[in-house]
Write a protein that holds these residues in place. Structure first.
Motif, PDB file in Angstrom:
ATOM      1  N   GLU A 222       0.827  -1.204   0.000  1.00  0.00           N
ATOM      2  CA  GLU A 222       0.000   0.000   0.000  1.00  0.00           C
ATOM      3  C   GLU A 222       0.865   1.259   0.000  1.00  0.00           C
ATOM      4  O   GLU A 222       2.003   1.245   0.486  1.00  0.00           O
ATOM      5  CB  GLU A 222      -0.915   0.003   1.232  1.00  0.00           C
ATOM      6  N   PRO A 223       0.329   2.364  -0.540  1.00  0.00           N
ATOM      7  CA  PRO A 223       1.110   3.610  -0.537  1.00  0.00           C
ATOM      8  C   PRO A 223       1.272   4.172   0.860  1.00  0.00           C
ATOM      9  O   PRO A 223       0.433   3.963   1.745  1.00  0.00           O
ATOM     10  CB  PRO A 223       0.272   4.540  -1.425  1.00  0.00           C
ATOM     11  N   ALA A 224       2.378   4.900   1.054  1.00  0.00           N
ATOM     12  CA  ALA A 224       2.659   5.543   2.343  1.00  0.00           C
ATOM     13  C   ALA A 224       3.100   6.972   2.076  1.00  0.00           C
ATOM     14  O   ALA A 224       4.203   7.380   2.440  1.00  0.00           O
ATOM     15  CB  ALA A 224       3.718   4.772   3.111  1.00  0.00           C
ATOM     16  N   ASP A 225       2.237   7.745   1.411  1.00  0.00           N
ATOM     17  CA  ASP A 225       2.582   9.114   1.046  1.00  0.00           C
ATOM     18  C   ASP A 225       2.591  10.054   2.249  1.00  0.00           C
ATOM     19  O   ASP A 225       3.211  11.116   2.222  1.00  0.00           O
ATOM     20  CB  ASP A 225       1.625   9.641  -0.018  1.00  0.00           C
ATOM     21  N   ARG A 226       1.893   9.638   3.334  1.00  0.00           N
ATOM     22  CA  ARG A 226       1.916  10.406   4.570  1.00  0.00           C
ATOM     23  C   ARG A 226       2.212   9.459   5.723  1.00  0.00           C
ATOM     24  O   ARG A 226       1.600   8.394   5.830  1.00  0.00           O
ATOM     25  CB  ARG A 226       0.590  11.107   4.816  1.00  0.00           C
ATOM     26  N   VAL A 227       3.142   9.882   6.591  1.00  0.00           N
ATOM     27  CA  VAL A 227       3.580   9.030   7.692  1.00  0.00           C
ATOM     28  C   VAL A 227       3.571   9.849   8.980  1.00  0.00           C
ATOM     29  O   VAL A 227       3.971  11.016   8.993  1.00  0.00           O
ATOM     30  CB  VAL A 227       5.000   8.477   7.445  1.00  0.00           C
ATOM     31  N   LEU A 228       3.100   9.222  10.046  1.00  0.00           N
ATOM     32  CA  LEU A 228       3.165   9.822  11.374  1.00  0.00           C
ATOM     33  C   LEU A 228       4.230   9.092  12.183  1.00  0.00           C
ATOM     34  O   LEU A 228       4.237   7.860  12.242  1.00  0.00           O
ATOM     35  CB  LEU A 228       1.822   9.702  12.090  1.00  0.00           C
ATOM     36  N   VAL A 229       5.130   9.847  12.825  1.00  0.00           N
ATOM     37  CA  VAL A 229       6.153   9.259  13.684  1.00  0.00           C
ATOM     38  C   VAL A 229       5.836   9.630  15.129  1.00  0.00           C
ATOM     39  O   VAL A 229       5.556  10.794  15.435  1.00  0.00           O
ATOM     40  CB  VAL A 229       7.566   9.765  13.322  1.00  0.00           C
ATOM     41  N   CYS A 230       5.879   8.627  16.018  1.00  0.00           N
ATOM     42  CA  CYS A 230       5.550   8.871  17.416  1.00  0.00           C
ATOM     43  C   CYS A 230       6.335   7.914  18.305  1.00  0.00           C
ATOM     44  O   CYS A 230       6.958   6.969  17.812  1.00  0.00           O
ATOM     45  CB  CYS A 230       4.052   8.706  17.660  1.00  0.00           C
ATOM     46  N   VAL A 231       6.288   8.146  19.596  1.00  0.00           N
ATOM     47  CA  VAL A 231       6.913   7.235  20.552  1.00  0.00           C
ATOM     48  C   VAL A 231       5.985   6.067  20.856  1.00  0.00           C
ATOM     49  O   VAL A 231       6.387   4.910  20.825  1.00  0.00           O
ATOM     50  CB  VAL A 231       7.292   7.970  21.853  1.00  0.00           C
ATOM     51  N   ASP A 232       4.709   6.386  21.142  1.00  0.00           N
ATOM     52  CA  ASP A 232       3.761   5.373  21.600  1.00  0.00           C
ATOM     53  C   ASP A 232       2.616   5.182  20.618  1.00  0.00           C
ATOM     54  O   ASP A 232       1.946   6.162  20.247  1.00  0.00           O
ATOM     55  CB  ASP A 232       3.167   5.790  22.950  1.00  0.00           C
ATOM     56  N   PRO A 233       2.336   3.934  20.219  1.00  0.00           N
ATOM     57  CA  PRO A 233       1.144   3.671  19.409  1.00  0.00           C
ATOM     58  C   PRO A 233      -0.063   3.502  20.338  1.00  0.00           C
ATOM     59  O   PRO A 233      -0.373   2.403  20.791  1.00  0.00           O
ATOM     60  CB  PRO A 233       1.499   2.372  18.680  1.00  0.00           C
TER      61      PRO A 233
ATOM     62  N   ALA B 266      -4.152   5.419  21.579  1.00  0.00           N
ATOM     63  CA  ALA B 266      -5.345   6.013  20.975  1.00  0.00           C
ATOM     64  C   ALA B 266      -5.089   7.432  20.481  1.00  0.00           C
ATOM     65  O   ALA B 266      -5.547   7.815  19.394  1.00  0.00           O
ATOM     66  CB  ALA B 266      -6.488   5.988  21.986  1.00  0.00           C
ATOM     67  N   ALA B 267      -4.342   8.219  21.265  1.00  0.00           N
ATOM     68  CA  ALA B 267      -4.106   9.618  20.882  1.00  0.00           C
ATOM     69  C   ALA B 267      -3.320   9.735  19.588  1.00  0.00           C
ATOM     70  O   ALA B 267      -3.601  10.610  18.754  1.00  0.00           O
ATOM     71  CB  ALA B 267      -3.364  10.344  22.012  1.00  0.00           C
ATOM     72  N   THR B 268      -2.329   8.874  19.390  1.00  0.00           N
ATOM     73  CA  THR B 268      -1.536   8.967  18.167  1.00  0.00           C
ATOM     74  C   THR B 268      -2.247   8.320  16.982  1.00  0.00           C
ATOM     75  O   THR B 268      -2.044   8.745  15.838  1.00  0.00           O
ATOM     76  CB  THR B 268      -0.142   8.355  18.373  1.00  0.00           C
ATOM     77  N   VAL B 269      -3.076   7.313  17.226  1.00  0.00           N
ATOM     78  CA  VAL B 269      -3.900   6.782  16.141  1.00  0.00           C
ATOM     79  C   VAL B 269      -4.905   7.849  15.705  1.00  0.00           C
ATOM     80  O   VAL B 269      -5.139   8.049  14.506  1.00  0.00           O
ATOM     81  CB  VAL B 269      -4.601   5.477  16.559  1.00  0.00           C
ATOM     82  N   ASP B 270      -5.501   8.573  16.668  1.00  0.00           N
ATOM     83  CA  ASP B 270      -6.377   9.705  16.329  1.00  0.00           C
ATOM     84  C   ASP B 270      -5.631  10.701  15.453  1.00  0.00           C
ATOM     85  O   ASP B 270      -6.164  11.197  14.446  1.00  0.00           O
ATOM     86  CB  ASP B 270      -6.839  10.418  17.599  1.00  0.00           C
ATOM     87  N   GLU B 271      -4.412  11.016  15.833  1.00  0.00           N
ATOM     88  CA  GLU B 271      -3.610  11.997  15.100  1.00  0.00           C
ATOM     89  C   GLU B 271      -3.313  11.511  13.689  1.00  0.00           C
ATOM     90  O   GLU B 271      -3.342  12.296  12.730  1.00  0.00           O
ATOM     91  CB  GLU B 271      -2.318  12.277  15.859  1.00  0.00           C
ATOM     92  N   ALA B 272      -3.030  10.219  13.547  1.00  0.00           N
ATOM     93  CA  ALA B 272      -2.779   9.667  12.214  1.00  0.00           C
ATOM     94  C   ALA B 272      -4.010   9.810  11.332  1.00  0.00           C
ATOM     95  O   ALA B 272      -3.915  10.170  10.149  1.00  0.00           O
ATOM     96  CB  ALA B 272      -2.368   8.203  12.331  1.00  0.00           C
ATOM     97  N   ILE B 273      -5.173   9.536  11.899  1.00  0.00           N
ATOM     98  CA  ILE B 273      -6.418   9.667  11.131  1.00  0.00           C
ATOM     99  C   ILE B 273      -6.650  11.124  10.746  1.00  0.00           C
ATOM    100  O   ILE B 273      -6.990  11.435   9.601  1.00  0.00           O
ATOM    101  CB  ILE B 273      -7.599   9.111  11.944  1.00  0.00           C
ATOM    102  N   GLU B 274      -6.439  12.032  11.697  1.00  0.00           N
ATOM    103  CA  GLU B 274      -6.659  13.461  11.445  1.00  0.00           C
ATOM    104  C   GLU B 274      -5.728  14.003  10.373  1.00  0.00           C
ATOM    105  O   GLU B 274      -6.113  14.889   9.584  1.00  0.00           O
ATOM    106  CB  GLU B 274      -6.472  14.246  12.741  1.00  0.00           C
TER     107      GLU B 274
END
Length: 273
Positions: free
Chosen positions: A36-47, A49-57
């Motif tokens: 799958e394409p990965a044209d946008r990537v979020l980097v974080c320390v912890d996977p 709920a807050a960072t999954v929310d951020e990835a969706i946003e």
């Protein structure tokens, strides 16, 4: 050509070889399709709920996290469990998750190099190298441009790292001159003896426990002053380093999460003694 999840993984594996991971660790692709394409990537320390929310946003198609989501034995990912619900959310949203943990800790450069750079240290060598003369291993030993009082050095650490409710705390003489420093991103009190043996002036790490820290300071002979920070804050500088690795994979938009995922969020008014 669009960058795929596999392309980003290849860049991360080159920077943080999986063979550097500890035997108990769980690194690599947790969920998602490498094609799958990965044209946008979020980097974080912890996977979480807050960072999954951020990835969706932010429209991210891939989350690159330092901490594993599924570290211990897993027999199911039911959506009514905390971690299972995250897996289901990511799959529904078409978001892949990749984790680089102790391999990123030991790589050169890795997590502790990013922490050292944030503190203005020039890295000299690993704190606990994988082998003699190795340039990989846990932690780093570095030096400041010049000596400074311990109290000022603790302020330096506080200014360099993202703010957290527990903050930064030090144990040592306020006027003690600090020049050589050991750092270890994440929980590092198991390396107190290594920091002492290295003869550094101070040791910066996270999750320092009462008894090991107290026994360290009470030992005979010189012992490094201690600077304690939160686990998340000590590893967050790595996110910027990983972002640059990901950009080397091709045309990809990388967002470094600034959401504090440190679990401690309330503090009473503090005082020094």
């Amino acid at each position: 050509m669009s960058v795929s999840v596999a392309d980003v993984i290849a860049a991360l594996d080159a920077a943080y070889p999986r063979e550097l991971a500890e035997s108990w660790d769980a690194v690599g692709l947790v969920c998602g399709d490498p094609a799958e394409p990965a044209d946008r990537v979020l980097v974080c320390v912890d996977p979480v709920a807050a960072t999954v929310d951020e990835a969706i946003e932010t429209g991210a198609r891939l989350i690159v996290a330092h901490h594993p989501l599924l570290l211990r034995g897993v027999h199911g990912v039911a959506a009514d469990s905390a971690k299972g619900s995250l897996v289901h959310r990511m799959i529904r949203e078409g978001i892949a998750l990749f984790c680089a943990h102790t391999n990123a800790d030991s790589a050169n450069p890795g997590v502790s190099d990013a922490l050292a750079a944030a503190l203005g240290l020039t890295v000299l060598r690993p704190l606990a190298p994988h082998a003699d003369d190795a340039d990989t291993g846990i932690g780093r030993i570095g030096e400041l441009p010049g000596p400074e009082p311990f109290a000022r050095f603790v302020e330096r650490v506080g200014a360099a790292l993202p703010s957290t409710a527990p903050g930064v705390y030090g144990a040592g003489g306020p006027d003690r001159p600090i020049r050589t420093v050991a750092v270890s991103g994440g929980a590092g009190d198991s390396y107190l003896a290594a920091a002492t043996e290295a003869g550094v002036d101070a040791y910066v790490t996270a999750d320092l426990r009462h008894h090991p820290a107290g026994e360290h300071l009470e030992q005979r002979g010189p012992a490094p002053a201690l600077v304690g920070v939160t686990h998340w804050a000590s590893e967050w500088p790595w996110c910027g380093q990983a972002a640059e690795v990901i950009r080397s994979a091709g045309t990809v938009e990388v967002h470094v999460s600034t959401r504090c995922t440190d679990p401690w969020n309330v503090r009473a008014n503090g005082s020094t003694k």
